[in-house]
Design a protein around this motif. Structure first.
Motif, PDB file in Angstrom:
ATOM      1  N   ALA A 238       0.980  -1.316   0.012  1.00  0.00           N
ATOM      2  CA  ALA A 238      -0.107   0.107  -0.026  1.00  0.00           C
ATOM      3  C   ALA A 238       0.678   1.154   0.002  1.00  0.00           C
ATOM      4  O   ALA A 238       0.552   2.117  -0.605  1.00  0.00           O
ATOM      5  CB  ALA A 238      -1.204  -0.023   1.341  1.00  0.00           C
ATOM      6  N   ILE A 239       1.913   1.064   0.625  1.00  0.00           N
ATOM      7  CA  ILE A 239       3.024   2.399   0.782  1.00  0.00           C
ATOM      8  C   ILE A 239       3.580   2.407  -0.454  1.00  0.00           C
ATOM      9  O   ILE A 239       3.535   3.782  -1.151  1.00  0.00           O
ATOM     10  CB  ILE A 239       3.989   2.063   1.897  1.00  0.00           C
ATOM     11  N   GLY A 240       3.813   1.512  -1.105  1.00  0.00           N
ATOM     12  CA  GLY A 240       4.536   1.415  -2.647  1.00  0.00           C
ATOM     13  C   GLY A 240       3.345   2.067  -3.517  1.00  0.00           C
ATOM     14  O   GLY A 240       3.884   2.789  -4.445  1.00  0.00           O
ATOM     15  N   ALA A 241       2.216   1.687  -3.400  1.00  0.00           N
ATOM     16  CA  ALA A 241       1.402   2.082  -4.321  1.00  0.00           C
ATOM     17  C   ALA A 241       0.692   3.548  -3.927  1.00  0.00           C
ATOM     18  O   ALA A 241      -0.298   4.178  -4.548  1.00  0.00           O
ATOM     19  CB  ALA A 241       0.118   1.323  -4.186  1.00  0.00           C
ATOM     20  N   LYS A 242       1.206   4.151  -2.722  1.00  0.00           N
ATOM     21  CA  LYS A 242       0.804   5.429  -2.265  1.00  0.00           C
ATOM     22  C   LYS A 242      -0.877   5.482  -2.020  1.00  0.00           C
ATOM     23  O   LYS A 242      -1.602   6.574  -2.279  1.00  0.00           O
ATOM     24  CB  LYS A 242       1.156   6.510  -3.103  1.00  0.00           C
ATOM     25  N   ASP A 243      -1.255   4.326  -1.620  1.00  0.00           N
ATOM     26  CA  ASP A 243      -2.733   4.416  -1.134  1.00  0.00           C
ATOM     27  C   ASP A 243      -3.142   4.509   0.066  1.00  0.00           C
ATOM     28  O   ASP A 243      -3.135   3.699   1.056  1.00  0.00           O
ATOM     29  CB  ASP A 243      -3.388   3.071  -1.560  1.00  0.00           C
ATOM     30  N   GLU A 244      -3.337   5.833   0.607  1.00  0.00           N
ATOM     31  CA  GLU A 244      -3.435   6.176   2.002  1.00  0.00           C
ATOM     32  C   GLU A 244      -4.805   5.373   2.475  1.00  0.00           C
ATOM     33  O   GLU A 244      -4.524   5.249   3.911  1.00  0.00           O
ATOM     34  CB  GLU A 244      -3.730   7.838   2.105  1.00  0.00           C
ATOM     35  N   SER A 245      -6.041   5.266   1.900  1.00  0.00           N
ATOM     36  CA  SER A 245      -6.944   4.575   2.555  1.00  0.00           C
ATOM     37  C   SER A 245      -6.589   2.994   2.952  1.00  0.00           C
ATOM     38  O   SER A 245      -6.739   2.423   4.067  1.00  0.00           O
ATOM     39  CB  SER A 245      -7.979   4.410   1.505  1.00  0.00           C
ATOM     40  N   ARG A 246      -5.634   2.267   2.111  1.00  0.00           N
ATOM     41  CA  ARG A 246      -5.317   1.058   2.287  1.00  0.00           C
ATOM     42  C   ARG A 246      -4.316   1.146   3.549  1.00  0.00           C
ATOM     43  O   ARG A 246      -4.313   0.073   4.318  1.00  0.00           O
ATOM     44  CB  ARG A 246      -4.558   0.504   0.915  1.00  0.00           C
ATOM     45  N   ILE A 247      -3.472   2.139   3.626  1.00  0.00           N
ATOM     46  CA  ILE A 247      -2.534   2.125   4.767  1.00  0.00           C
ATOM     47  C   ILE A 247      -3.388   2.050   6.064  1.00  0.00           C
ATOM     48  O   ILE A 247      -2.961   1.528   6.963  1.00  0.00           O
ATOM     49  CB  ILE A 247      -1.523   3.532   4.442  1.00  0.00           C
ATOM     50  N   ARG A 248      -4.200   3.114   6.301  1.00  0.00           N
ATOM     51  CA  ARG A 248      -5.059   3.344   7.591  1.00  0.00           C
ATOM     52  C   ARG A 248      -5.840   2.077   8.004  1.00  0.00           C
ATOM     53  O   ARG A 248      -5.908   1.690   8.909  1.00  0.00           O
ATOM     54  CB  ARG A 248      -5.872   4.426   7.274  1.00  0.00           C
ATOM     55  N   LYS A 249      -6.430   1.415   6.888  1.00  0.00           N
ATOM     56  CA  LYS A 249      -7.231   0.182   7.124  1.00  0.00           C
ATOM     57  C   LYS A 249      -6.367  -0.886   7.635  1.00  0.00           C
ATOM     58  O   LYS A 249      -6.833  -1.616   8.430  1.00  0.00           O
ATOM     59  CB  LYS A 249      -8.203  -0.103   6.059  1.00  0.00           C
ATOM     60  N   CYS A 250      -5.176  -1.061   6.760  1.00  0.00           N
ATOM     61  CA  CYS A 250      -4.231  -2.268   7.339  1.00  0.00           C
ATOM     62  C   CYS A 250      -3.668  -1.866   8.876  1.00  0.00           C
ATOM     63  O   CYS A 250      -3.830  -2.901   9.586  1.00  0.00           O
ATOM     64  CB  CYS A 250      -3.076  -2.138   6.466  1.00  0.00           C
ATOM     65  N   VAL A 251      -3.275  -0.684   9.334  1.00  0.00           N
ATOM     66  CA  VAL A 251      -2.954  -0.276  10.501  1.00  0.00           C
ATOM     67  C   VAL A 251      -3.765  -0.790  11.540  1.00  0.00           C
ATOM     68  O   VAL A 251      -3.714  -1.276  12.490  1.00  0.00           O
ATOM     69  CB  VAL A 251      -2.428   0.858  10.558  1.00  0.00           C
TER      70      VAL A 251
END
Length: 451
Positions: free
Chosen positions: A82-95
């Motif tokens: 998600a970080i590599g793809a710069k997808d902020e929504s996926r980052i927050r959901k994963c955390v």
């Protein structure tokens, strides 16, 4: 936090991989040093039986928590992608999904452990003179599973963003606390294995809260908002799809070691003590080795998310080279100074010689373990976790169980048991290399190529 992040997507890989892996290796080594303090304190002040009781628990604890550490690797890969793809929504959901999942799993595992501890140790054939102390240690240790799992998931989050220094700082603080409490409770308070178990749980509380505080105060995408803690089903499925096979693969090592430990227990308390001491020495070299496997997973995970497949290939080769270099140095020092290192745990000459037998055969096994670990890290970075898990089930667990029930039965010696390690790891490394070749030909490793 921002100043500690490593940019994995741009620039030279040689220095960044090294700067990422070194704190990771030091974290593992320090963690083991602090765990070894448990063994050293009870060995020096409460005798061989207490030492054997703590040492015999190592495979049990490893088996119970490795599945969830594997799931945290799923967090690492999903978040890195998600970080590599710069997808902020996926980052927050994963955390938030990861933190919430760790809390639930930790509580369930703690409850299970309190009921199952005695049965597990009986199944392992722990000698009667060590059984009561071993059960006491295990039950107290397992009460700390919620914070132990929380720390591992939090550390996975930090590592996915390229920060391996903060988990190291947390470990140093908690580890020093662990050593101080060991001495205070065992030497000053007259406690035995219960004292070192309480010290360990307290130290894990400190490390997990330290990392959680950092995530809560962060203003980055990995900021933890306690009001937003919940499980997002699609995110959890992605984490589990990668994490469960990775956890099963780790469990195969732990399960096979559990079988091996049962056979070691049948050889008596002296062999148990020697093996336990050697385990706490050899694992330093193992953490050097495994740090580059984890580094490979994260670097490949981020670059796969950014579709930079050539950097995935380069990351694998660099991690492989570094792993052979530093693991060889660590294993050589281990064999040269074995008397001094093993003597930290027990001064008995027979125990030390038993420990050397284990160190010798495990150092040889590292040759194949490096290949297995780096290639498994590459596959996880591409989201391919099931294949390595199945191979480990067959080649690690299967071969070692067969070895115990055939070759060891014919020649029931400690050397015979230790020879199963290089044999099973050599076959595993070869099988995973074949799997990588097949997946590459099928185009399932991105566009990775030699061009």
């Amino acid at each position: 936090m921002a100043g500690k992040k490593i940019d994995m997507l741009n620039g030279s890989l040689w220095d960044k991989i090294l700067f990422y892996a070194i704190p990771l290796a030091i974290t593992g080594i320090l963690q083991q040093l602090f765990n070894a303090a448990d063994l050293a304190v009870v060995g020096q002040f409460r005798g061989p039986h207490a030492m054997a009781a703590v040492g015999s628990n190592a495979p049990v604890i490893s088996l119970l928590i490795n599945l969830f550490i594997g799931i945290s690797l799923g967090t690492n890969v999903v978040l890195a992608n998600a970080i590599g793809a710069k997808d902020e929504s996926r980052i927050r959901k994963c955390v938030h999904t990861s933190i919430y999942t760790s809390a639930i799993c930790g509580v369930l595992l703690a409850i299970f452990g309190e009921f199952a501890a005695g049965y597990i140790l009986n199944w392992m054939s722990v000698p009667e003179e060590c059984l009561k102390l071993a059960t006491l240690y295990l039950r107290i240790y397992l009460l700390g599973m919620p914070v132990i799992l929380l720390y591992n998931f939090e550390a996975a989050i930090y590592r996915a963003i390229g920060d391996t220094k903060t988990p190291l700082t947390a470990l140093v603080i908690s580890g020093i606390t662990n050593v101080i409490l060991n001495i205070a409770l065992v030497c000053g308070g007259g406690m035995s294995v219960d004292g070192v178990a309480i010290a360990t749980v307290t130290a894990n509380i400190i490390s997990s809260l330290y990392l959680l505080n950092g995530l809560a105060k962060s203003d980055s995408d990995v900021h933890v908002d306690f009001g937003q803690l919940k499980i997002t089903k699609p995110t959890l499925i992605r984490i589990l799809r990668i994490g469960i096979p990775a956890g099963i693969q780790s469990m195969m090592f732990a399960l096979s070691n559990l079988v091996i430990q049962s056979s070691i227990n049948s050889l008596g308390a002296t062999v148990m003590a020697g093996s336990a001491a050697a385990l706490n020495v050899e694992i330093f070299a193992f953490f050097v080795l495994s740090s580059f496997g984890q580094t490979c997973t994260t670097f490949v995970g981020q670059n796969n998310g950014a579709h930079k497949y050539d950097r995935c290939r380069k990351s694998m080769y660099i991690c492989m080279g570094y792993s052979y270099l530093f693991t060889t140095i660590a294993a050589s020092l281990m064999l040269i100074y074995y008397k001094e290192l093993l003597g930290l745990f027990c001064k008995d000459a027979e125990v030390i010689e038993i420990g050397y037998i284990r160190l010798y055969w495990l150092a040889f096994a590292f040759i194949f373990s490096i290949i297995q670990d780096i290639l498994s890290g590459l596959l996880r970075g591409f989201g391919q976790s099931l294949g390595p898990a199945l191979i480990s089930l067959i080649c690690i667990c299967g071969i070692r169980i067969a070895w115990v029930n055939t070759i060891f039965k014919k020649s029931p010696t400690f050397t015979t048991i230790m020879q199963s390690y290089p044999v099973s790891l050599a076959i595993t490394a070869f099988a995973i290399a074949i799997l990588c070749f097949i997946l590459k030909k099928k185009g399932k490793l991105g566009s990775i190529s030699n061009n």
